[in-house]
Motif scaffolding. Sequence first.
Motif, PDB file in Angstrom:
ATOM      1  N   VAL A  29     -45.371 -24.389  42.550  1.00  0.00           N
ATOM      2  CA  VAL A  29     -43.941 -24.717  42.566  1.00  0.00           C
ATOM      3  C   VAL A  29     -43.137 -23.745  43.435  1.00  0.00           C
ATOM      4  CG1 VAL A  29     -43.990 -25.866  40.340  1.00  0.00           C
ATOM      5  CG2 VAL A  29     -43.589 -23.397  40.416  1.00  0.00           C
ATOM      6  N   ALA A  30     -43.792 -22.996  44.301  1.00  0.00           N
ATOM      7  CA  ALA A  30     -43.052 -22.053  45.143  1.00  0.00           C
ATOM      8  C   ALA A  30     -43.820 -21.793  46.429  1.00  0.00           C
ATOM      9  CB  ALA A  30     -42.833 -20.741  44.399  1.00  0.00           C
ATOM     10  N   ARG A  31     -43.114 -21.253  47.436  1.00  0.00           N
ATOM     11  CA  ARG A  31     -43.779 -20.889  48.677  1.00  0.00           C
ATOM     12  C   ARG A  31     -44.812 -19.795  48.420  1.00  0.00           C
ATOM     13  NH1 ARG A  31     -38.731 -20.678  53.002  1.00  0.00           N
ATOM     14  NH2 ARG A  31     -38.228 -22.920  52.925  1.00  0.00           N
ATOM     15  N   LYS A  32     -44.437 -18.789  47.638  1.00  0.00           N
ATOM     16  CA  LYS A  32     -45.407 -17.810  47.170  1.00  0.00           C
ATOM     17  C   LYS A  32     -46.065 -18.395  45.947  1.00  0.00           C
ATOM     18  CE  LYS A  32     -45.939 -13.042  45.610  1.00  0.00           C
ATOM     19  NZ  LYS A  32     -45.233 -11.764  45.293  1.00  0.00           N
ATOM     20  N   ARG A  33     -47.362 -18.540  45.978  1.00  0.00           N
ATOM     21  CA  ARG A  33     -48.089 -19.310  44.968  1.00  0.00           C
ATOM     22  C   ARG A  33     -47.765 -18.872  43.544  1.00  0.00           C
ATOM     23  NH1 ARG A  33     -51.958 -22.982  44.407  1.00  0.00           N
ATOM     24  NH2 ARG A  33     -53.550 -22.768  42.797  1.00  0.00           N
ATOM     25  N   GLN A  34     -47.135 -19.775  42.785  1.00  0.00           N
ATOM     26  CA  GLN A  34     -46.834 -19.586  41.373  1.00  0.00           C
ATOM     27  C   GLN A  34     -47.237 -20.877  40.660  1.00  0.00           C
ATOM     28  OE1 GLN A  34     -42.851 -18.186  40.554  1.00  0.00           O
ATOM     29  NE2 GLN A  34     -42.722 -17.191  42.548  1.00  0.00           N
ATOM     30  N   VAL A  35     -48.257 -20.785  39.834  1.00  0.00           N
ATOM     31  CA  VAL A  35     -48.858 -21.983  39.269  1.00  0.00           C
ATOM     32  C   VAL A  35     -48.310 -22.261  37.870  1.00  0.00           C
ATOM     33  CG1 VAL A  35     -51.013 -23.037  38.503  1.00  0.00           C
ATOM     34  CG2 VAL A  35     -50.945 -21.763  40.644  1.00  0.00           C
ATOM     35  N   LEU A  36     -47.827 -23.477  37.690  1.00  0.00           N
ATOM     36  CA  LEU A  36     -47.388 -23.956  36.379  1.00  0.00           C
ATOM     37  C   LEU A  36     -48.547 -24.697  35.727  1.00  0.00           C
ATOM     38  CD1 LEU A  36     -45.114 -24.573  34.282  1.00  0.00           C
ATOM     39  CD2 LEU A  36     -44.512 -26.542  35.697  1.00  0.00           C
ATOM     40  N   ASP A  37     -48.780 -24.449  34.439  1.00  0.00           N
ATOM     41  CA  ASP A  37     -49.967 -24.996  33.787  1.00  0.00           C
ATOM     42  C   ASP A  37     -50.061 -26.512  33.900  1.00  0.00           C
ATOM     43  OD1 ASP A  37     -51.024 -22.560  32.920  1.00  0.00           O
ATOM     44  OD2 ASP A  37     -49.719 -22.526  31.181  1.00  0.00           O
ATOM     45  N   GLY A  69     -55.617 -19.299  22.221  1.00  0.00           N
ATOM     46  CA  GLY A  69     -55.753 -18.388  21.103  1.00  0.00           C
ATOM     47  C   GLY A  69     -56.036 -16.963  21.517  1.00  0.00           C
ATOM     48  N   GLN A  70     -56.284 -16.739  22.792  1.00  0.00           N
ATOM     49  CA  GLN A  70     -56.543 -15.396  23.308  1.00  0.00           C
ATOM     50  C   GLN A  70     -55.325 -14.795  24.001  1.00  0.00           C
ATOM     51  OE1 GLN A  70     -59.913 -16.686  25.750  1.00  0.00           O
ATOM     52  NE2 GLN A  70     -61.306 -15.673  24.329  1.00  0.00           N
ATOM     53  N   GLU A  71     -54.176 -15.490  23.937  1.00  0.00           N
ATOM     54  CA  GLU A  71     -52.969 -15.035  24.629  1.00  0.00           C
ATOM     55  C   GLU A  71     -51.776 -15.092  23.682  1.00  0.00           C
ATOM     56  OE1 GLU A  71     -53.336 -16.857  28.981  1.00  0.00           O
ATOM     57  OE2 GLU A  71     -53.719 -18.328  27.407  1.00  0.00           O
ATOM     58  N   SER A  72     -50.715 -14.421  24.086  1.00  0.00           N
ATOM     59  CA  SER A  72     -49.486 -14.431  23.297  1.00  0.00           C
ATOM     60  C   SER A  72     -48.361 -15.092  24.090  1.00  0.00           C
ATOM     61  CB  SER A  72     -49.062 -13.003  22.929  1.00  0.00           C
ATOM     62  OG  SER A  72     -50.018 -12.386  22.099  1.00  0.00           O
ATOM     63  N   LEU A  73     -47.589 -15.903  23.416  1.00  0.00           N
ATOM     64  CA  LEU A  73     -46.388 -16.465  24.029  1.00  0.00           C
ATOM     65  C   LEU A  73     -45.242 -15.486  23.779  1.00  0.00           C
ATOM     66  CD1 LEU A  73     -45.080 -19.018  25.392  1.00  0.00           C
ATOM     67  CD2 LEU A  73     -44.396 -19.682  23.080  1.00  0.00           C
ATOM     68  N   ASP A  74     -44.750 -14.889  24.841  1.00  0.00           N
ATOM     69  CA  ASP A  74     -43.695 -13.893  24.690  1.00  0.00           C
ATOM     70  C   ASP A  74     -42.470 -14.283  25.520  1.00  0.00           C
ATOM     71  OD1 ASP A  74     -44.559 -13.411  27.280  1.00  0.00           O
ATOM     72  OD2 ASP A  74     -45.577 -11.530  26.778  1.00  0.00           O
ATOM     73  N   ALA A  75     -41.483 -13.400  25.519  1.00  0.00           N
ATOM     74  CA  ALA A  75     -40.241 -13.684  26.237  1.00  0.00           C
ATOM     75  C   ALA A  75     -40.483 -13.833  27.738  1.00  0.00           C
ATOM     76  CB  ALA A  75     -39.223 -12.575  25.954  1.00  0.00           C
ATOM     77  N   TRP A  76     -41.436 -13.072  28.279  1.00  0.00           N
ATOM     78  CA  TRP A  76     -41.731 -13.165  29.703  1.00  0.00           C
ATOM     79  C   TRP A  76     -42.281 -14.544  30.058  1.00  0.00           C
ATOM     80  CZ3 TRP A  76     -40.410 -11.492  34.137  1.00  0.00           C
ATOM     81  CH2 TRP A  76     -41.219 -11.670  35.262  1.00  0.00           C
ATOM     82  N   ALA A  77     -43.125 -15.100  29.187  1.00  0.00           N
ATOM     83  CA  ALA A  77     -43.670 -16.444  29.429  1.00  0.00           C
ATOM     84  C   ALA A  77     -42.549 -17.477  29.448  1.00  0.00           C
ATOM     85  CB  ALA A  77     -44.700 -16.790  28.361  1.00  0.00           C
ATOM     86  N   ILE A  78     -41.556 -17.303  28.585  1.00  0.00           N
ATOM     87  CA  ILE A  78     -40.411 -18.219  28.575  1.00  0.00           C
ATOM     88  C   ILE A  78     -39.594 -18.058  29.857  1.00  0.00           C
ATOM     89  CG2 ILE A  78     -38.285 -18.845  27.381  1.00  0.00           C
ATOM     90  CD1 ILE A  78     -40.874 -19.633  25.917  1.00  0.00           C
ATOM     91  N   ILE A  82     -38.785 -20.988  32.733  1.00  0.00           N
ATOM     92  CA  ILE A  82     -37.468 -21.289  33.298  1.00  0.00           C
ATOM     93  C   ILE A  82     -37.518 -21.174  34.824  1.00  0.00           C
ATOM     94  CG2 ILE A  82     -35.062 -20.533  33.437  1.00  0.00           C
ATOM     95  CD1 ILE A  82     -35.647 -21.848  30.812  1.00  0.00           C
ATOM     96  N   GLY A  83     -38.202 -20.142  35.319  1.00  0.00           N
ATOM     97  CA  GLY A  83     -38.319 -19.980  36.763  1.00  0.00           C
ATOM     98  C   GLY A  83     -39.089 -21.124  37.404  1.00  0.00           C
ATOM     99  N   HIS A  84     -40.162 -21.558  36.756  1.00  0.00           N
ATOM    100  CA  HIS A  84     -40.925 -22.698  37.267  1.00  0.00           C
ATOM    101  C   HIS A  84     -40.053 -23.951  37.311  1.00  0.00           C
ATOM    102  CE1 HIS A  84     -44.580 -20.562  37.599  1.00  0.00           C
ATOM    103  NE2 HIS A  84     -44.902 -20.532  36.322  1.00  0.00           N
ATOM    104  N   TYR A  85     -39.235 -24.129  36.272  1.00  0.00           N
ATOM    105  CA  TYR A  85     -38.331 -25.285  36.231  1.00  0.00           C
ATOM    106  C   TYR A  85     -37.387 -25.275  37.431  1.00  0.00           C
ATOM    107  CZ  TYR A  85     -33.795 -27.368  35.089  1.00  0.00           C
ATOM    108  OH  TYR A  85     -32.590 -28.018  35.156  1.00  0.00           O
ATOM    109  N   VAL A  86     -36.802 -24.118  37.721  1.00  0.00           N
ATOM    110  CA  VAL A  86     -35.868 -24.013  38.844  1.00  0.00           C
ATOM    111  C   VAL A  86     -36.580 -24.336  40.160  1.00  0.00           C
ATOM    112  CG1 VAL A  86     -34.424 -22.426  40.168  1.00  0.00           C
ATOM    113  CG2 VAL A  86     -34.375 -22.354  37.666  1.00  0.00           C
ATOM    114  N   ASN A  87     -37.767 -23.743  40.365  1.00  0.00           N
ATOM    115  CA  ASN A  87     -38.505 -23.984  41.611  1.00  0.00           C
ATOM    116  C   ASN A  87     -38.969 -25.427  41.730  1.00  0.00           C
ATOM    117  OD1 ASN A  87     -38.295 -21.328  42.554  1.00  0.00           O
ATOM    118  ND2 ASN A  87     -40.107 -20.673  41.411  1.00  0.00           N
ATOM    119  N   TYR A  88     -39.457 -25.981  40.623  1.00  0.00           N
ATOM    120  CA  TYR A  88     -39.928 -27.372  40.633  1.00  0.00           C
ATOM    121  C   TYR A  88     -38.778 -28.317  40.979  1.00  0.00           C
ATOM    122  CZ  TYR A  88     -41.742 -31.843  38.928  1.00  0.00           C
ATOM    123  OH  TYR A  88     -42.121 -33.164  38.821  1.00  0.00           O
ATOM    124  N   ARG A  89     -37.650 -28.095  40.335  1.00  0.00           N
ATOM    125  CA  ARG A  89     -36.501 -28.991  40.575  1.00  0.00           C
ATOM    126  C   ARG A  89     -36.045 -28.923  42.030  1.00  0.00           C
ATOM    127  NH1 ARG A  89     -30.755 -28.843  37.248  1.00  0.00           N
ATOM    128  NH2 ARG A  89     -29.906 -30.780  38.105  1.00  0.00           N
TER     129      ARG A  89
END
Length: 253
Positions: A29-37, A69-78, A82-89
């Motif tokens: 979703v960006a010129r610099k590779r940022q992958v959304l799941d 189950g091997q990862e944590s959903l934290d504020a950074w993931a959120i 949001i950043g992926h949403y902006v780039n995707y849009r």
Amino acid sequence: MIDWHRLFGLTLEDYFTGTHYRVELEKDVARKRQVLDVVIVRGSGAALDDPCDGLEDLKPHNLLTYKSGQESLDAWAIDELIGHYVNYRKAFAPREPTHRFGLYAVTTRRPRALAHQVTLEPVKPGVYRLPVVGRMITLIVLREVEVCPRNALWSLFSFEAARVALGAESYRWRQDDHLPILETIYQRYRETGIPMSYTFEDFRHDYERELLERLPPEERLRGLPPEERLRGLSDAELDRLEALLARRKSGQH
């Protein structure tokens, strides 16, 4: 790192097969590779029947981040979501209004640290609303959702052996070539040390039984010798069949 994200995305791809949504994995979703799941995009096809908890209100564009189950959903993931949403849009749907986008965070276990930082608004067991900077994110905790057939997909990624077994038994695969995905899921659980009493042979047996149930009667019987076709019939049923064949034979002369 075991690629749970790709397995999760491939299974979601199967889940939406035949519906009016398509699933795109590892979306750049960006010129610099940022992958959304996962991105789930509405297209042509049938509506989703009896959706998993949390997916009842899908939009034309749905962006999903996933934590195994091997990862944590934290504020950074959120923040990343949001950043992926902006780039995707910007890149793919610049003229779409805000309400046509849905944001989802799917996590195996409850994000306790995040819950201390923000308010999680409960919707139903395992499903929460997370208001962030003017956006509403749907949070789905796989270990907390109701255990039932409609949530079988969620159970497959719960990292709890009993739930996984129930999910494997209940999930109705849409694509016929799913066995490698299922086998890999099972093997990955074995590698993480989760004891699986429900073996891959059980997976294969259930798949073959499910496939057989889809076939019309004439296809199920094709290739079987006469004695196998008659197996299980009572004496009375065999007598009726013999009488029917005798009548057909006499009508031919």
